[in-house]
Design an enzyme around this catalytic site. Sequence first.
Site, PDB file in Angstrom:
ATOM      1  N   LYS A 108      63.688  26.181 106.281  1.00  0.00           N
ATOM      2  CA  LYS A 108      63.279  25.909 105.151  1.00  0.00           C
ATOM      3  C   LYS A 108      62.776  27.588 103.852  1.00  0.00           C
ATOM      4  O   LYS A 108      62.341  28.207 104.846  1.00  0.00           O
ATOM      5  CB  LYS A 108      62.353  24.738 104.416  1.00  0.00           C
ATOM      6  CG  LYS A 108      62.891  24.069 103.662  1.00  0.00           C
ATOM      7  CD  LYS A 108      64.076  23.461 103.215  1.00  0.00           C
ATOM      8  CE  LYS A 108      63.918  22.361 101.915  1.00  0.00           C
ATOM      9  NZ  LYS A 108      65.032  21.258 102.037  1.00  0.00           N
TER      10      LYS A 108
HETATM   11  P1  NAD Z   1      66.112  19.403  91.302  1.00  0.00           P
HETATM   12  O1  NAD Z   1      65.478  20.233  91.457  1.00  0.00           O
HETATM   13  O2  NAD Z   1      67.356  19.220  90.924  1.00  0.00           O
HETATM   14  O3  NAD Z   1      65.825  17.695  90.485  1.00  0.00           O
HETATM   15  C1  NAD Z   1      64.061  17.082  90.762  1.00  0.00           C
HETATM   16  C2  NAD Z   1      63.885  16.315  90.112  1.00  0.00           C
HETATM   17  O4  NAD Z   1      61.917  15.935  89.500  1.00  0.00           O
HETATM   18  C3  NAD Z   1      63.825  16.694  88.511  1.00  0.00           C
HETATM   19  O5  NAD Z   1      63.847  16.040  87.577  1.00  0.00           O
HETATM   20  C4  NAD Z   1      62.114  16.901  88.018  1.00  0.00           C
HETATM   21  O6  NAD Z   1      61.812  16.872  86.135  1.00  0.00           O
HETATM   22  C5  NAD Z   1      61.698  16.067  88.954  1.00  0.00           C
HETATM   23  N1  NAD Z   1      60.511  16.049  89.913  1.00  0.00           N
HETATM   24  C6  NAD Z   1      59.496  17.505  90.476  1.00  0.00           C
HETATM   25  N2  NAD Z   1      57.817  17.011  90.320  1.00  0.00           N
HETATM   26  C7  NAD Z   1      57.813  15.521  89.752  1.00  0.00           C
HETATM   27  C8  NAD Z   1      56.996  14.923  89.706  1.00  0.00           C
HETATM   28  N3  NAD Z   1      55.890  14.914  89.906  1.00  0.00           N
HETATM   29  N4  NAD Z   1      57.435  13.316  88.670  1.00  0.00           N
HETATM   30  C9  NAD Z   1      58.786  13.068  88.875  1.00  0.00           C
HETATM   31  N5  NAD Z   1      59.293  13.440  88.627  1.00  0.00           N
HETATM   32  C10 NAD Z   1      59.436  14.998  88.993  1.00  0.00           C
HETATM   33  O7  NAD Z   1      65.904  18.840  92.956  1.00  0.00           O
HETATM   34  P2  NAD Z   1      66.580  18.249  93.835  1.00  0.00           P
HETATM   35  O8  NAD Z   1      67.277  18.718  94.427  1.00  0.00           O
HETATM   36  O9  NAD Z   1      66.870  16.663  93.528  1.00  0.00           O
HETATM   37  O10 NAD Z   1      65.935  17.563  94.935  1.00  0.00           O
HETATM   38  C11 NAD Z   1      64.949  16.748  94.452  1.00  0.00           C
HETATM   39  C12 NAD Z   1      64.636  16.142  96.466  1.00  0.00           C
HETATM   40  O11 NAD Z   1      65.229  15.880  96.941  1.00  0.00           O
HETATM   41  C13 NAD Z   1      63.623  16.904  97.231  1.00  0.00           C
HETATM   42  O12 NAD Z   1      62.823  16.750  97.719  1.00  0.00           O
HETATM   43  C14 NAD Z   1      64.489  17.477  97.897  1.00  0.00           C
HETATM   44  O13 NAD Z   1      64.213  18.602  98.699  1.00  0.00           O
HETATM   45  C15 NAD Z   1      64.979  16.366  97.863  1.00  0.00           C
HETATM   46  N6  NAD Z   1      66.744  16.751  98.834  1.00  0.00           N
HETATM   47  C16 NAD Z   1      67.240  17.299  98.083  1.00  0.00           C
HETATM   48  C17 NAD Z   1      68.816  18.115  98.547  1.00  0.00           C
HETATM   49  C18 NAD Z   1      69.517  18.224  97.962  1.00  0.00           C
HETATM   50  O14 NAD Z   1      70.560  17.941  98.406  1.00  0.00           O
HETATM   51  N7  NAD Z   1      69.326  19.200  96.719  1.00  0.00           N
HETATM   52  C19 NAD Z   1      68.677  17.477 100.077  1.00  0.00           C
HETATM   53  C20 NAD Z   1      68.001  16.626 100.763  1.00  0.00           C
HETATM   54  C21 NAD Z   1      66.541  16.425  99.891  1.00  0.00           C
END
Ligand code: NAD
Length: 418
Positions: A108
């Site tokens: 990561k």
């Molecule tokens: P992103 O940056 O695209 O979106 C994050 C979202 O969460 C945004 O809408 C933001 O406003 C919101 N957010 C942030 N802090 C917040 C809070 N305290 N309360 C409510 N909403 C909040 O990120 P993403 O890629 O969607 O990732 C989200 C989660 O999924 C993370 O934990 C990431 O590690 C996990 N994840 C992502 C992927 C991927 O392919 N992008 C794969 C596996 C896991």
Amino acid sequence: MSTTTPEGPLKDALAQLARAAEHLDLSAGTHKMLATPRRELQVAVPLRRDDGSVAVYSGFRVQHNFTRGPAKGGLRYAPQVDLDEVRALAMWMTWKCALLDVPYGGAKGGVAFDPREHSDAELERITRRYTSEILPIIGPEVDVPAPDVGTNEQTMAWIMDTYSVAMGHTVPGIVTGKPLSLGGSLGRSMATSSGVAHVAQLALRSRGIEPHGATAAVQGFGKVGRGAALILAHAGVKVVAISDIDGAVANPDGLSITALGHYVDEHGSVVGFPGGDAIDPSELLAMEVDALIPAAVEGVLTKDTAPTVCASVVVEGANGPTTEAADTILADAGVLVVPDILANAGGVVVSYFEWVQAHQAYAWSEHDVEDRLRERMEKAWVDVTTYAAAHGMSLREAATAMAVRRVFEAHMLRGLYP
Ligand code: NAD
């Protein structure tokens, strides 16, 4: 690793590993080896801002394990990023890859700053400088970054270009989650969401709840939460509440996810969406819904918030949203928690497909990608639920134990050098 007792996600990740080590009867030495990242790099990322001033951010890349293949894991841009958070996320990537049986270890990366306060030109300079700094330890056979919180396809394109310029030739396999026109995979942008939505439906059915007509609340409306909400809504699930970092909206008849998506594209947040009522974001976790999908950040279901959860199933779109204490509270309350390393593994599965396509220099059809993704997610769901039932464990304990066993077995076959 530092000798101070970790807090936050690293504490949770280490506690989960400790349970698996006990269940598998691993030696203290093996347990320690699996708890210790193979390689960690901390770098300074100086940025010339658009106004001519200079800012300096901290960047990290942690490679937790290489035993089953190259390290794989996302890159996060967020203010709270620190070494311990990246260590936890890297360890979870190792287990996720092993659980889904993709031939990778876990890694990561992160840079500690708020991307929302930077122009596109600044984001490009940060990304290129960070890539240059970590360049000696990444590579298509070594460590392959992907998008995570605060990063996207464009970020991956800049990383690919910076790495390729340094190598003197184009290297598409250095990142996954690239734009399609640069060798990205069909189906990658929705892969994590698609896996989350698929597993959510399996979890609801396992509880005797038919997804069509069931209700859901989703925390986070980014790459994962937005896609999951959209796919669930298409399957007939009523998504009654959605939050982001700025606020939350609810509609008991179901939010229009397409309309909310257009609104967020225009306004940057769910706040003010006319198709629902504003609610306090903390209310979302406690809503009476069939499925609660935390899809934002880690550590949101805690000893304080877990007792308020009324959902039948919690499907972890985010990595590490449930603390150890919350896990116990939810289990005691009979809430089924589908753990992150299973629920959100669709992203790394299709990242693997993208990497394979880069090596084959041949693009698969969207249909191929979707079929193979569904097949892997369903197999993982059956494997984990079967193991959990056989051993009287939670789904998280079962998933972690199965993954840790696979990494341990690979390690035993390779032996300890020298
Ligand atoms: P992103 O940056 O695209 O979106 C994050 C979202 O969460 C945004 O809408 C933001 O406003 C919101 N957010 C942030 N802090 C917040 C809070 N305290 N309360 C409510 N909403 C909040 O990120 P993403 O890629 O969607 O990732 C989200 C989660 O999924 C993370 O934990 C990431 O590690 C996990 N994840 C992502 C992927 C991927 O392919 N992008 C794969 C596996 C896991």
